[in-house]
Design a protein around this motif. Structure first.
Motif, PDB file in Angstrom:
ATOM      1  N   ALA A   4      15.869  -1.970  -5.064  1.00 22.00           N
ATOM      2  CA  ALA A   4      14.575  -1.712  -4.525  1.00 22.00           C
ATOM      3  C   ALA A   4      13.956  -2.796  -4.742  1.00 22.00           C
ATOM      4  CB  ALA A   4      14.343  -0.650  -4.785  1.00 22.00           C
ATOM      5  N   LEU A   5      14.220  -3.446  -6.028  1.00 18.57           N
ATOM      6  CA  LEU A   5      13.347  -5.565  -6.379  1.00 18.57           C
ATOM      7  C   LEU A   5      14.666  -5.959  -5.443  1.00 18.57           C
ATOM      8  CD1 LEU A   5      14.341  -4.765 -10.479  1.00 18.57           C
ATOM      9  CD2 LEU A   5      11.732  -4.315  -8.802  1.00 18.57           C
ATOM     10  N   LYS A   6      15.688  -5.775  -5.375  1.00 16.54           N
ATOM     11  CA  LYS A   6      15.800  -6.483  -3.915  1.00 16.54           C
ATOM     12  C   LYS A   6      15.166  -7.191  -2.564  1.00 16.54           C
ATOM     13  CE  LYS A   6      20.207  -7.553  -5.831  1.00 16.54           C
ATOM     14  NZ  LYS A   6      22.071  -7.730  -6.352  1.00 16.54           N
ATOM     15  N   LEU A   7      14.683  -5.429  -1.973  1.00 20.23           N
ATOM     16  CA  LEU A   7      13.812  -5.504  -1.181  1.00 20.23           C
ATOM     17  C   LEU A   7      12.736  -6.119  -1.049  1.00 20.23           C
ATOM     18  CD1 LEU A   7      15.048  -1.546  -0.536  1.00 20.23           C
ATOM     19  CD2 LEU A   7      15.785  -3.966   0.891  1.00 20.23           C
ATOM     20  N   LEU A   8      12.553  -5.992  -2.537  1.00 19.83           N
ATOM     21  CA  LEU A   8      10.929  -6.473  -2.662  1.00 19.83           C
ATOM     22  C   LEU A   8      10.933  -7.305  -2.352  1.00 19.83           C
ATOM     23  CD1 LEU A   8       9.791  -4.046  -5.423  1.00 19.83           C
ATOM     24  CD2 LEU A   8       8.657  -3.508  -2.659  1.00 19.83           C
ATOM     25  N   ALA A   9      11.816  -8.602  -3.392  1.00 23.44           N
ATOM     26  CA  ALA A   9      12.039 -10.164  -3.080  1.00 23.44           C
ATOM     27  C   ALA A   9      11.951 -10.780  -1.544  1.00 23.44           C
ATOM     28  CB  ALA A   9      12.921 -10.270  -4.224  1.00 23.44           C
ATOM     29  N   ARG A  10      12.734 -10.013  -1.107  1.00 29.03           N
ATOM     30  CA  ARG A  10      13.546 -10.293   0.695  1.00 29.03           C
ATOM     31  C   ARG A  10      11.976 -10.499   1.232  1.00 29.03           C
ATOM     32  NH1 ARG A  10      16.962  -7.144   1.896  1.00 29.03           N
ATOM     33  NH2 ARG A  10      18.683  -7.769   0.365  1.00 29.03           N
ATOM     34  N   ALA A  11      11.557  -9.248   1.191  1.00 33.36           N
ATOM     35  CA  ALA A  11      10.172  -8.888   1.637  1.00 33.36           C
ATOM     36  C   ALA A  11       8.832  -9.730   1.684  1.00 33.36           C
ATOM     37  CB  ALA A  11       9.275  -6.915   2.160  1.00 33.36           C
ATOM     38  N   SER A  12       8.878 -10.230   0.059  1.00 31.24           N
ATOM     39  CA  SER A  12       7.336 -11.037  -0.569  1.00 31.24           C
ATOM     40  C   SER A  12       7.889 -12.351   0.073  1.00 31.24           C
ATOM     41  CB  SER A  12       8.116 -10.698  -2.084  1.00 31.24           C
ATOM     42  OG  SER A  12       8.866 -12.040  -2.372  1.00 31.24           O
ATOM     43  N   GLU A  13       8.930 -12.563   1.156  1.00 30.79           N
ATOM     44  CA  GLU A  13       9.466 -14.130   2.034  1.00 30.79           C
ATOM     45  C   GLU A  13       8.925 -15.638   1.307  1.00 30.79           C
ATOM     46  OE1 GLU A  13       6.264 -13.715   5.608  1.00 30.79           O
ATOM     47  OE2 GLU A  13       7.819 -12.004   6.339  1.00 30.79           O
ATOM     48  N   GLY A  14       9.088 -15.266  -0.059  1.00 37.82           N
ATOM     49  CA  GLY A  14       9.122 -16.494  -0.961  1.00 37.82           C
ATOM     50  C   GLY A  14       8.069 -16.889  -1.800  1.00 37.82           C
ATOM     51  N   SER A  15       6.604 -15.487  -1.837  1.00 41.69           N
ATOM     52  CA  SER A  15       5.686 -15.607  -2.929  1.00 41.69           C
ATOM     53  C   SER A  15       5.644 -14.455  -3.636  1.00 41.69           C
ATOM     54  CB  SER A  15       4.556 -15.025  -1.550  1.00 41.69           C
ATOM     55  OG  SER A  15       3.333 -14.535  -2.255  1.00 41.69           O
ATOM     56  N   VAL A  16       5.757 -15.343  -4.787  1.00 46.12           N
ATOM     57  CA  VAL A  16       5.837 -14.187  -6.592  1.00 46.12           C
ATOM     58  C   VAL A  16       4.546 -13.469  -6.060  1.00 46.12           C
ATOM     59  CG1 VAL A  16       5.716 -14.426  -8.822  1.00 46.12           C
ATOM     60  CG2 VAL A  16       7.166 -16.114  -7.441  1.00 46.12           C
ATOM     61  N   ARG A  17       3.185 -13.742  -5.623  1.00 42.87           N
ATOM     62  CA  ARG A  17       2.003 -12.715  -6.165  1.00 42.87           C
ATOM     63  C   ARG A  17       2.384 -11.698  -5.257  1.00 42.87           C
ATOM     64  NH1 ARG A  17      -1.806 -16.212  -3.409  1.00 42.87           N
ATOM     65  NH2 ARG A  17      -1.388 -15.281  -1.998  1.00 42.87           N
ATOM     66  N   ASP A  18       2.462 -11.511  -3.855  1.00 42.15           N
ATOM     67  CA  ASP A  18       3.626 -11.260  -2.783  1.00 42.15           C
ATOM     68  C   ASP A  18       4.426  -9.683  -3.272  1.00 42.15           C
ATOM     69  OD1 ASP A  18       1.237 -11.904  -1.695  1.00 42.15           O
ATOM     70  OD2 ASP A  18       2.779 -12.659   0.233  1.00 42.15           O
ATOM     71  N   ALA A  19       5.460 -10.605  -4.400  1.00 42.05           N
ATOM     72  CA  ALA A  19       5.991  -9.382  -4.618  1.00 42.05           C
ATOM     73  C   ALA A  19       6.269  -9.211  -5.118  1.00 42.05           C
ATOM     74  CB  ALA A  19       7.450 -10.243  -4.871  1.00 42.05           C
ATOM     75  N   VAL A  20       4.654  -9.081  -6.382  1.00 33.86           N
ATOM     76  CA  VAL A  20       4.489  -8.220  -7.702  1.00 33.86           C
ATOM     77  C   VAL A  20       3.294  -7.599  -7.074  1.00 33.86           C
ATOM     78  CG1 VAL A  20       2.999  -8.394  -9.420  1.00 33.86           C
ATOM     79  CG2 VAL A  20       4.926 -10.333  -9.477  1.00 33.86           C
ATOM     80  N   SER A  21       2.775  -8.035  -6.015  1.00 36.42           N
ATOM     81  CA  SER A  21       2.408  -6.675  -5.083  1.00 36.42           C
ATOM     82  C   SER A  21       2.696  -6.014  -4.843  1.00 36.42           C
ATOM     83  CB  SER A  21       0.928  -7.449  -4.017  1.00 36.42           C
ATOM     84  OG  SER A  21      -0.198  -8.255  -4.874  1.00 36.42           O
ATOM     85  N   LEU A  22       4.034  -6.294  -4.555  1.00 31.52           N
ATOM     86  CA  LEU A  22       4.638  -5.151  -3.825  1.00 31.52           C
ATOM     87  C   LEU A  22       5.070  -3.739  -4.241  1.00 31.52           C
ATOM     88  CD1 LEU A  22       6.422  -7.104  -0.826  1.00 31.52           C
ATOM     89  CD2 LEU A  22       4.751  -4.881  -0.459  1.00 31.52           C
TER      90      LEU A  22
END
Length: 197
Positions: free
Chosen positions: A177-195
């Motif tokens: 699930a974390l790998k999916l979130l990392a991929r979905a963030s498209e390189g943005s740490v802020r977006d990954a943390v929000s997800l």
């Protein structure tokens, strides 16, 4: 000089936040506590916001200052304040810096007021315009800036960061699930943390 950078910035050194020759401007609006809002009305909230150590997002900022459903703006009053402050001598005799965070929120009248200042800034004065969406800035503002794009963070680094801050050890989330979130963030740490939140 003026420059435009991506908005994933995080400043943790409170001394730099409170430096007398570094001026921050950011979107504001009236709240239940402040009727005619300007950046200086929310300086304490801004310092607390920066000290949290998060990658900064506009929605988190709006929550921090209690805007509710309102949108923040950087208005003509702020542009006039920037103009006046830039004309003064620096407090410590060195350079002055103006950081305009989420510069895409500068309204048209404020943009027009800032054009000449950005084109011919006072000596020893730097303007940093931080923006998520440079396409929302007036082309005349963009033409007066040097552009610096912040590179996206690679997937593995984002995954490792999410792993560090998540409840993976408690079994609340899987590595997959974390790998999916990392991929979905498209390189943005802020977006990954929000997800993740």
């Amino acid at each position: 000089s003026a420059c435009l950078v991506g908005s994933e910035m995080c400043i943790r050194d409170r001394d730099r936040i409170a430096h007398p020759d570094v001026h921050f401007f950011y979107p504001t609006n009236s709240t239940s506590k402040v009727k005619k809002a300007s950046s200086s009305d929310f300086i304490e909230e801004w310092r607390v916001f920066l000290e949290k150590g998060k990658n900064l997002s506009l929605s988190e900022w709006y929550l921090e200052i209690g805007l509710g459903n309102k949108q923040g703006v950087i208005n003509i009053g702020e542009a006039e304040k920037i103009s006046k402050l830039s004309a003064l001598k620096s407090f410590q005799g060195g350079p002055k810096m103006f950081v305009i965070w989420m510069a895409e929120k500068i309204n048209i009248s404020a943009s027009n007021k800032l054009l000449k200042l950005l084109e011919e800034p006072p000596e020893n004065t730097t303007f940093i315009l931080v923006s998520d969406y440079k396409g929302q800035l007036l082309p005349t503002i963009l033409s007066r800036c040097q552009r610096f794009d912040l590179r996206r963070v690679n997937l593995e680094q984002i995954f490792q960061h999410l792993k560090k801050i998540s409840d993976i050890e408690k079994g609340k989330i899987s590595e997959g699930a974390l790998k999916l979130l990392a991929r979905a963030s498209e390189g943005s740490v802020r977006d990954a943390v929000s997800l993740l939140d």
